[in-house]
Scaffold this motif. Structure first.
Motif, PDB file in Angstrom:
ATOM      1  N   HIS A   1      35.238 -29.231 -13.824  1.00 30.76           N
ATOM      2  CA  HIS A   1      34.073 -29.668 -14.602  1.00 30.76           C
ATOM      3  C   HIS A   1      32.767 -29.529 -13.832  1.00 30.76           C
ATOM      4  O   HIS A   1      31.730 -30.011 -14.292  1.00 30.76           O
ATOM      5  CB  HIS A   1      34.250 -31.121 -15.046  1.00 30.76           C
ATOM      6  N   TYR A   2      32.820 -28.900 -12.668  1.00 27.32           N
ATOM      7  CA  TYR A   2      31.601 -28.750 -11.862  1.00 27.32           C
ATOM      8  C   TYR A   2      31.283 -27.275 -11.681  1.00 27.32           C
ATOM      9  O   TYR A   2      32.185 -26.450 -11.538  1.00 27.32           O
ATOM     10  CB  TYR A   2      31.748 -29.459 -10.517  1.00 27.32           C
ATOM     11  N   LYS A   3      29.995 -26.956 -11.666  1.00 29.91           N
ATOM     12  CA  LYS A   3      29.565 -25.559 -11.695  1.00 29.91           C
ATOM     13  C   LYS A   3      30.041 -24.730 -10.508  1.00 29.91           C
ATOM     14  O   LYS A   3      30.203 -23.528 -10.622  1.00 29.91           O
ATOM     15  CB  LYS A   3      28.050 -25.473 -11.821  1.00 29.91           C
ATOM     16  N   THR A   4      30.277 -25.331  -9.364  1.00 27.33           N
ATOM     17  CA  THR A   4      30.712 -24.574  -8.193  1.00 27.33           C
ATOM     18  C   THR A   4      32.211 -24.327  -8.181  1.00 27.33           C
ATOM     19  O   THR A   4      32.708 -23.584  -7.344  1.00 27.33           O
ATOM     20  CB  THR A   4      30.351 -25.313  -6.893  1.00 27.33           C
TER      21      THR A   4
ATOM     22  N   ASP B   1      21.848 -35.510 -10.691  1.00 26.65           N
ATOM     23  CA  ASP B   1      22.783 -34.586 -11.303  1.00 26.65           C
ATOM     24  C   ASP B   1      22.288 -34.122 -12.664  1.00 26.65           C
ATOM     25  O   ASP B   1      21.431 -34.745 -13.279  1.00 26.65           O
ATOM     26  CB  ASP B   1      24.156 -35.237 -11.448  1.00 26.65           C
ATOM     27  N   ARG B   2      22.880 -33.047 -13.133  1.00 24.85           N
ATOM     28  CA  ARG B   2      22.491 -32.466 -14.409  1.00 24.85           C
ATOM     29  C   ARG B   2      22.965 -33.326 -15.580  1.00 24.85           C
ATOM     30  O   ARG B   2      23.991 -33.980 -15.496  1.00 24.85           O
ATOM     31  CB  ARG B   2      23.086 -31.063 -14.524  1.00 24.85           C
TER      32      ARG B   2
ATOM     33  N   GLN C   1      33.424 -39.140  -9.396  1.00 27.06           N
ATOM     34  CA  GLN C   1      34.120 -38.023  -8.761  1.00 27.06           C
ATOM     35  C   GLN C   1      34.385 -36.959  -9.826  1.00 27.06           C
ATOM     36  O   GLN C   1      35.330 -37.076 -10.605  1.00 27.06           O
ATOM     37  CB  GLN C   1      35.403 -38.519  -8.114  1.00 27.06           C
ATOM     38  N   ILE C   2      33.538 -35.920  -9.842  1.00 31.53           N
ATOM     39  CA  ILE C   2      33.638 -34.868 -10.850  1.00 31.53           C
ATOM     40  C   ILE C   2      34.688 -33.853 -10.391  1.00 31.53           C
ATOM     41  O   ILE C   2      34.553 -33.256  -9.322  1.00 31.53           O
ATOM     42  CB  ILE C   2      32.279 -34.173 -11.065  1.00 31.53           C
TER      43      ILE C   2
ATOM     44  N   HIS D   1      33.096 -32.621  -6.917  1.00 33.23           N
ATOM     45  CA  HIS D   1      31.771 -33.108  -6.517  1.00 33.23           C
ATOM     46  C   HIS D   1      31.758 -34.631  -6.615  1.00 33.23           C
ATOM     47  O   HIS D   1      32.166 -35.194  -7.633  1.00 33.23           O
ATOM     48  CB  HIS D   1      30.709 -32.510  -7.451  1.00 33.23           C
TER      49      HIS D   1
ATOM     50  N   GLU E   1      26.564 -32.836 -16.713  1.00 40.47           N
ATOM     51  CA  GLU E   1      27.596 -33.480 -15.899  1.00 40.47           C
ATOM     52  C   GLU E   1      27.791 -34.916 -16.339  1.00 40.47           C
ATOM     53  O   GLU E   1      28.915 -35.410 -16.432  1.00 40.47           O
ATOM     54  CB  GLU E   1      27.227 -33.388 -14.420  1.00 40.47           C
TER      55      GLU E   1
ATOM     56  N   TRP F   1      36.804 -40.770 -13.939  1.00 41.33           N
ATOM     57  CA  TRP F   1      36.122 -40.126 -12.819  1.00 41.33           C
ATOM     58  C   TRP F   1      35.452 -41.145 -11.906  1.00 41.33           C
ATOM     59  O   TRP F   1      35.021 -40.804 -10.813  1.00 41.33           O
ATOM     60  CB  TRP F   1      35.068 -39.147 -13.306  1.00 41.33           C
TER      61      TRP F   1
END
Length: 102
Positions: A30-33, A4-5, A25-26, A37, A8, A16
């Motif tokens: 808070h996740y780019k999509t 992961d980045r 568990q993002i 996630h 993140e 989380w």
């Protein structure tokens, strides 16, 4: 250890983590999509989480102020790693960027 980045993980919060610390568990926000996630944690990643101090005044996993704000200044940390490596290896490391740690 997770692929992961860094952002993140910098934003990661104790709440989380699942109860067994086997997953991070993002939330979608808070996740780019824009979707939640789930990050499975390896044995080594779980050991690192277990080694961390539970924050005193906030919820961030990685923080320099008791959990209130996430860690930052990655370029300062990279410079410190480069300096330590040069001291212990007797010369500079091969060129690298923090993204290589993914």
């Amino acid at each position: 250890l997770t692929g992961d980045r860094r952002g993140e993980w910098a934003a990661a919060r104790w709440d989380w983590l699942d109860d067994s610390w086997a997953q991070l568990q993002i939330p979608a926000a808070h996740y780019k999509t824009g979707r939640p996630h789930v990050v499975p944690l390896s044995t080594i990643a779980r050991r690192i989480v277990a080694w961390l101090r539970v924050p005193v005044s906030g919820n961030h996993l990685f923080s320099s102020d008791g959990g209130r704000t996430p860690i930052a200044k990655f370029c300062d940390a990279k410079k410190m790693i480069d300096d330590l490596a040069q001291r212990y290896l007797g010369g500079p490391m091969q060129p690298w960027v923090t993204h290589d740690l993914r």
